[in-house]
Design an enzyme around this catalytic site. Structure first.
Site, short mmCIF file in Angstrom:
data_model
loop_
_atom_site.label_atom_id
_atom_site.label_comp_id
_atom_site.label_asym_id
_atom_site.label_seq_id
_atom_site.Cartn_x
_atom_site.Cartn_y
_atom_site.Cartn_z
N PRO A 9 0.79 -1.22 0.00
CA PRO A 9 0.00 0.00 0.00
C PRO A 9 0.83 1.28 0.00
O PRO A 9 1.87 1.36 0.63
CB PRO A 9 -0.84 -0.10 1.28
CG PRO A 9 -0.20 -1.13 2.12
CD PRO A 9 0.52 -2.05 1.19
N ASN A 10 0.31 2.23 -0.74
CA ASN A 10 0.82 3.60 -0.85
C ASN A 10 2.13 3.73 -1.63
O ASN A 10 2.58 4.84 -1.88
CB ASN A 10 0.95 4.25 0.53
CG ASN A 10 -0.38 4.32 1.23
OD1 ASN A 10 -1.36 4.76 0.65
ND2 ASN A 10 -0.44 3.85 2.46
N ARG A 17 4.67 11.12 -2.50
CA ARG A 17 4.45 10.90 -1.07
C ARG A 17 5.72 11.14 -0.27
O ARG A 17 6.75 10.52 -0.52
CB ARG A 17 3.99 9.45 -0.87
CG ARG A 17 3.90 9.04 0.56
CD ARG A 17 3.67 7.54 0.69
NE ARG A 17 3.59 7.16 2.09
CZ ARG A 17 3.84 5.97 2.54
NH1 ARG A 17 4.20 5.01 1.71
NH2 ARG A 17 3.74 5.71 3.82
N TYR A 22 10.90 9.14 1.14
CA TYR A 22 10.89 8.16 0.06
C TYR A 22 11.53 8.65 -1.24
O TYR A 22 11.61 7.89 -2.20
CB TYR A 22 9.44 7.74 -0.24
CG TYR A 22 8.79 7.07 0.95
CD1 TYR A 22 9.11 5.76 1.30
CD2 TYR A 22 7.86 7.75 1.73
CE1 TYR A 22 8.52 5.15 2.39
CE2 TYR A 22 7.27 7.14 2.83
CZ TYR A 22 7.61 5.84 3.15
OH TYR A 22 7.03 5.24 4.24
N ASN A 71 8.07 -5.64 -0.75
CA ASN A 71 7.92 -4.50 0.15
C ASN A 71 6.44 -4.43 0.47
O ASN A 71 5.66 -3.84 -0.27
CB ASN A 71 8.41 -3.21 -0.49
CG ASN A 71 8.37 -2.03 0.48
OD1 ASN A 71 7.71 -2.09 1.51
ND2 ASN A 71 9.06 -0.96 0.13
N ALA A 74 3.14 -0.96 4.95
CA ALA A 74 2.53 -1.01 6.28
C ALA A 74 2.04 -2.40 6.65
O ALA A 74 1.99 -2.74 7.84
CB ALA A 74 1.39 0.00 6.37
N GLU A 95 12.75 -9.43 1.78
CA GLU A 95 11.95 -8.31 2.28
C GLU A 95 12.75 -7.03 2.09
O GLU A 95 13.94 -6.97 2.44
CB GLU A 95 11.64 -8.52 3.76
CG GLU A 95 10.84 -7.42 4.39
CD GLU A 95 10.62 -7.63 5.88
OE1 GLU A 95 10.21 -6.67 6.54
OE2 GLU A 95 10.86 -8.75 6.40
N HIS A 97 12.70 -2.60 2.30
CA HIS A 97 12.08 -1.34 2.72
C HIS A 97 12.95 -0.19 2.24
O HIS A 97 14.18 -0.26 2.32
CB HIS A 97 11.90 -1.29 4.23
CG HIS A 97 10.98 -2.36 4.72
ND1 HIS A 97 9.61 -2.27 4.58
CD2 HIS A 97 11.24 -3.55 5.30
CE1 HIS A 97 9.07 -3.36 5.07
NE2 HIS A 97 10.03 -4.16 5.50
N ARG A 104 12.26 4.92 12.53
CA ARG A 104 10.92 5.51 12.47
C ARG A 104 10.10 5.10 13.69
O ARG A 104 10.65 4.64 14.68
CB ARG A 104 10.27 5.11 11.15
CG ARG A 104 11.11 5.61 9.95
CD ARG A 104 10.52 5.28 8.64
NE ARG A 104 9.27 6.00 8.46
CZ ARG A 104 8.38 5.71 7.52
NH1 ARG A 104 8.62 4.71 6.69
NH2 ARG A 104 7.28 6.39 7.40
#
Length: 137
Positions: A9-10, A17, A22, A71, A74, A95, A97, A104
């Site tokens: 998502p996103n 964004r 990012y 990725n 969330a 995985e 990111h 964070r």
């Protein structure tokens, strides 16, 4: 070698964004650079904001591809279902990111996917994906 990048998502908003987190490059632009740079790799891309679609894609290709770069965004921190899908398949998963999730919010420090992943690459921006491609090669 057949590899797919699956984004959650996103991540379709990359380039717009939170550019301070990012960056300002769209994922589509980055993906085409990777396809050209690694032109001997059969590289695919899938993005969804919907948890079930991500699970369906993992199950669809999880026994026939050589690698998955995931990725889950969330969903990394919330989805037992995606973690179970990764555990159920034979295709290795790395995985990835973009940001350093450990720098964070504390809820981002937990990954349900990590225990079932071949490896984890975090915090190198979009370069994290390229590092994952290199790891598979």
């Amino acid at each position: 070698m057949k590899i797919i990048i699956i984004n959650g998502p996103n991540l379709n908003l990359l380039g717009k964004r939170e550019p301070e987190v990012y960056g300002d490059e769209t994922f589509e632009d980055f993906y085409f650079l990777m396809k050209n740079k690694y032109n001997t790799v059969d590289l695919h891309y899938f993005q969804s904001n919907i948890e079930g679609e991500i699970i369906n894609k993992i199950q669809e290709i999880g026994f026939s591809y050589d690698g998955i770069i995931l990725n889950a965004a969330a969903y990394t921190h919330t989805s037992v279902a995606i973690a179970d899908a990764v555990k159920a398949i034979t295709t290795p998963v790395i995985e990835v990111h973009i940001s350093n999730t450990f720098s964070r919010e504390s809820f981002r420090h937990q990954s349900y996917i990590s225990p079932n992943a071949k490896g984890i690459i975090i915090g190198f921006g979009l370069k994290s994906y390229e590092l994952a491609i290199k790891a598979f090669l």
